[in-house]
Design a protein around this motif. Structure first.
Motif, mmCIF file in Angstrom:
data_model
loop_
_atom_site.group_PDB
_atom_site.id
_atom_site.type_symbol
_atom_site.label_atom_id
_atom_site.label_comp_id
_atom_site.label_asym_id
_atom_site.label_seq_id
_atom_site.Cartn_x
_atom_site.Cartn_y
_atom_site.Cartn_z
ATOM 1 N N SER A 412 0.819 -1.207 0.000
ATOM 2 C CA SER A 412 0.000 0.000 0.000
ATOM 3 C C SER A 412 0.855 1.259 0.000
ATOM 4 N N LEU A 413 1.992 1.254 0.731
ATOM 5 C CA LEU A 413 2.879 2.410 0.724
ATOM 6 C C LEU A 413 3.475 2.643 -0.652
ATOM 7 N N ASN A 414 3.910 1.574 -1.295
ATOM 8 C CA ASN A 414 4.497 1.703 -2.629
ATOM 9 C C ASN A 414 3.459 2.254 -3.607
ATOM 10 N N ARG A 415 2.252 1.750 -3.518
ATOM 11 C CA ARG A 415 1.218 2.205 -4.457
ATOM 12 C C ARG A 415 0.790 3.643 -4.121
ATOM 13 N N TYR A 416 0.849 4.019 -2.830
ATOM 14 C CA TYR A 416 0.512 5.392 -2.462
ATOM 15 C C TYR A 416 1.541 6.375 -3.020
ATOM 16 N N ARG A 417 2.811 5.984 -2.923
ATOM 17 C CA ARG A 417 3.843 6.855 -3.490
ATOM 18 C C ARG A 417 3.668 7.022 -4.992
ATOM 19 N N GLU A 418 3.143 5.964 -5.613
ATOM 20 C CA GLU A 418 2.932 6.029 -7.059
ATOM 21 C C GLU A 418 1.630 6.718 -7.412
ATOM 22 N N GLY A 419 0.816 7.031 -6.396
ATOM 23 C CA GLY A 419 -0.456 7.694 -6.647
ATOM 24 C C GLY A 419 -1.555 6.766 -7.088
ATOM 25 N N ALA A 420 -1.339 5.441 -6.912
ATOM 26 C CA ALA A 420 -2.334 4.473 -7.377
ATOM 27 C C ALA A 420 -3.468 4.301 -6.391
ATOM 28 N N VAL A 421 -3.217 4.562 -5.079
ATOM 29 C CA VAL A 421 -4.253 4.411 -4.050
ATOM 30 C C VAL A 421 -4.230 5.637 -3.151
ATOM 31 N N ASP A 425 -6.056 3.576 2.271
ATOM 32 C CA ASP A 425 -5.568 2.206 2.120
ATOM 33 C C ASP A 425 -4.319 1.985 2.977
ATOM 34 N N VAL A 426 -3.444 3.008 3.020
ATOM 35 C CA VAL A 426 -2.230 2.892 3.836
ATOM 36 C C VAL A 426 -2.594 2.819 5.318
#
Length: 465
Positions: A412-421, A425-426
C-alpha cells in the motif's frame, strides 16, 4: 511396680478412632489433552522443586524469586503459622508423659478462737513450712491422648503443605507477573516502532500535501493514526507500571523505588514434564493439606468416643511439712500419698453423643473438601493444557496474519507513493499490521502465562517426600 504396670497399660492402650482411609476420588488414567509443549515425565525428568521457574531461562527472574523467598510478607506469615502448628503439636504431645511439679510454702497462721472441733491445746498462732512435689499421669487406656497427638501431627503436616502451597502460589504469581512485564515491554517496542513509521508516513503525507499531490484529508488521517498509536503506547506503559508495582510487593520492596529495565527479548514456552494424573494427588500441596486435615478429623472421632469411658489418672505427691524451718528435712516431717483416680461421667444430657456425631460430621466435611480440592486440581491441569494447545494453534494463524498484514503495508505504501491508491488504504493496512503484531505478542504472553499456571496446577516441584 504399680507405676510400671500403669505405664505398660497406657502404652498398650487401644484407639477408638475409625480405621483411616483416604477419601476416594475419581482419577483418570491420563489427561484428556496430553499433547503439546510438554513431555512425558520419567524418573530423571521432573520439575526441580527448588527452581522450576528456571525452565524460562531468565537470570533476572531467578534473582527475583530469591528475593521473594527472603522478603515476602505473605510467605513470612505462612511460615509463622506453620511454626505455631509445630509448637501446638509439641504441646499436645506432652500429654504422653507424666507431669511433675515442685512446690514450697511458708506461712504464719492464726486459728479462729471459735473454730469447730478446735483442740484445747491447739495454738492460736503457728508457722507452717512445706516442701514437696507432685506427679500426674493419665493412663491412656482408650487412646484419647494418642488420638489428640495424632490429630495435632496431621494438622502440622497440613500446615507444612499450606506453607508449600503459599510458596508455590507466590512463585507462580511472580513468574506470571514477570512474563506479563516482558509482554508489555514487547508491546511497547512494537508501538515505538509503529510510531516512528507513522511519523515518517505523516511527513511523507505533509510533503505530498504541500506539493498538491495529497489532500488535507490524508494528512488528517495520518495525524489521527499517529496520535492513536501514541495513546496506545501510554496505556501500555501505565499497565507495565502496575505490573511492576505488583512485583515490588511480591519481592518485599517499595513500589516507589523499585525498577526493572525493559527486556523485550522473546521468551520461549518450555517443555513441561507431565506425569500421570494419580501422581498429582501427591505433588499438589493443597491436596496434601486437605488429605491431612481429613486424617486429623478422623483422629478426633477417637477423642470424642473416649469420653464414654473412665479416665484413669495416676496421682502422687510427697515432701516434708513442719512448723519449724530448720528441721523440716527430717523423717518425722515426711508425708506422701500415691494412688490412681478413676473418673467416669455417668449422665451428661447427651453431650458425649453429640460430640461424637459432630466429630464424624467434621470428618465427612473434611473428606468432601479433599475430594473437591482434588477434582479442582485435575480441572486446573486440563484447563491449562487446553489453553497451551489451543493458544499454540491460534498463534500459528496469528503469525501468518501478521506476516500478510506487513506485506499489505509494504504494497500500500508503494502504491501510495505512485499515486495508485489513497492514504486510507495505507492507514487501514498499517492499523491492521499493528493490531496483528500486538495480537501475536498477546497470544505468546498468554501461552507463557498458561505454562506457569500449568506448572502451578501440577504442584510445582513439591512432592509428598
Amino acid at each position: 511396680m504399680a507405676v510400671a504396670t500403669c505405664v505398660s497399660l497406657g502404652l498398650s492402650a487401644c484407639s477408638l478412632a475409625p480405621a483411616y482411609k483416604v477419601p476416594e476420588t475419581p482419577v483418570a488414567e491420563h489427561y484428556a489433552n496430553a499433547s503439546g509443549p510438554w513431555v512425558e515425565a520419567t524418573p530423571a525428568d521432573h520439575l526441580d522443586r527448588d527452581g522450576w521457574w528456571k525452565l524460562y531461562g531468565d537470570a533476572r527472574l531467578d534473582d527475583l524469586q530469591a528475593k521473594l523467598l527472603a522478603n515476602n510478607a505473605t510467605l513470612a506469615a505462612a511460615l509463622a503459622h506453620y511454626q505455631q502448628s509445630v509448637a501446638f503439636t509439641r504441646q499436645v504431645s506432652a500429654g504422653l508423659y507424666p507431669q511433675v511439679g515442685l512446690n514450697s510454702n511458708a506461712s504464719r497462721n492464726r486459728q479462729s478462737d471459735t473454730r469447730p472441733l478446735r483442740g484445747a491445746t491447739s495454738p492460736t498462732y503457728y508457722d507452717s513450712y512445706t516442701v514437696g512435689g507432685q506427679l500426674d499421669y493419665e493412663i491412656d487406656l482408650w487412646g484419647r491422648v494418642r488420638d489428640t497427638v495424632a490429630a495435632g501431627t496431621a494438622e502440622q503436616a497440613a500446615s507444612a503443605a499450606d506453607l508449600a502451597s503459599v510458596r508455590l502460589s507466590l512463585q507462580a504469581q511472580l513468574a506470571d507477573s514477570y512474563l506479563q512485564l516482558n509482554g508489555f515491554d514487547r508491546q511497547i517496542k512494537v508501538l515505538n516502532e509503529s510510531i516512528d513509521a507513522f511519523a515518517r508516513a505523516l511527513e511523507l503525507t505533509r510533503s505530498r500535501h504541500e506539493g498538491g499531490i495529497a489532500s488535507g484529508l490524508d494528512v488528517a488521517r495520518a495525524e489521527t493514526q499517529l496520535s492513536n498509536a501514541k495513546s496506545q503506547l501510554t496505556q501500555a506503559q501505565a499497565q507495565r507500571a502496575l505490573v511492576l508495582h505488583g512485583i515490588a510487593v511480591l519481592v518485599g520492596d517499595s513500589a516507589s523505588g523499585f525498577t526493572l529495565a525493559a527486556n523485550d527479548a522473546p521468551v520461549q514456552v518450555p517443555s513441561i514434564p507431565l506425569e500421570v494424573p494419580s501422581l498429582l494427588l501427591q505433588r499438589r500441596p493443597d491436596v496434601a493439606a486437605a488429605e491431612r486435615r481429613t486424617a486429623a478429623a478422623n483422629a478426633r472421632v477417637g477423642v470424642a468416643r473416649s469420653a464414654y469411658f473412665p479416665q484413669l489418672t495416676l496421682d502422687g505427691q510427697g515432701g516434708w511439712q513442719s512448723d519449724r524451718w530448720g528441721s523440716i528435712a527430717t523423717a518425722p516431717n515426711r508425708f506422701w500419698s500415691i494412688g490412681p483416680t478413676l473418673l467416669l461421667n455417668v449422665f451428661d444430657g447427651g453431650r458425649r453423643k453429640a460430640g461424637v456425631e459432630a466429630a464424624k460430621a467434621a470428618t465427612d466435611e473434611a473428606g468432601a473438601q479433599y475430594r473437591g480440592v482434588a477434582l479442582a486440581a485435575f480441572a486446573q491441569v486440563e484447563d491449562n493444557l487446553t489453553l497451551l494447545r489451543d493458544l499454540g494453534t491460534a498463534l500459528v494463524d496469528q503469525r501468518a496474519a501478521a506476516a500478510a498484514a506487513q506485506r499489505s503495508v509494504d504494497l500500500s505504501l508503494n502504491r501510495y507513493r505512485e499515486g495508485a491508491v489513497g492514504y486510507l488504504d495505507v492507514v487501514q493496512a498499517q492499523t491492521a499490521a499493528l493490531d496483528a503484531r500486538r495480537s501475536v505478542i498477546d497470544l505468546e504472553t498468554r501461552q507463557l502465562r498458561a505454562s506457569v499456571q500449568l506448572v502451578r496446577a501440577l504442584g510445582g516441584g513439591w512432592s509428598a517426600s
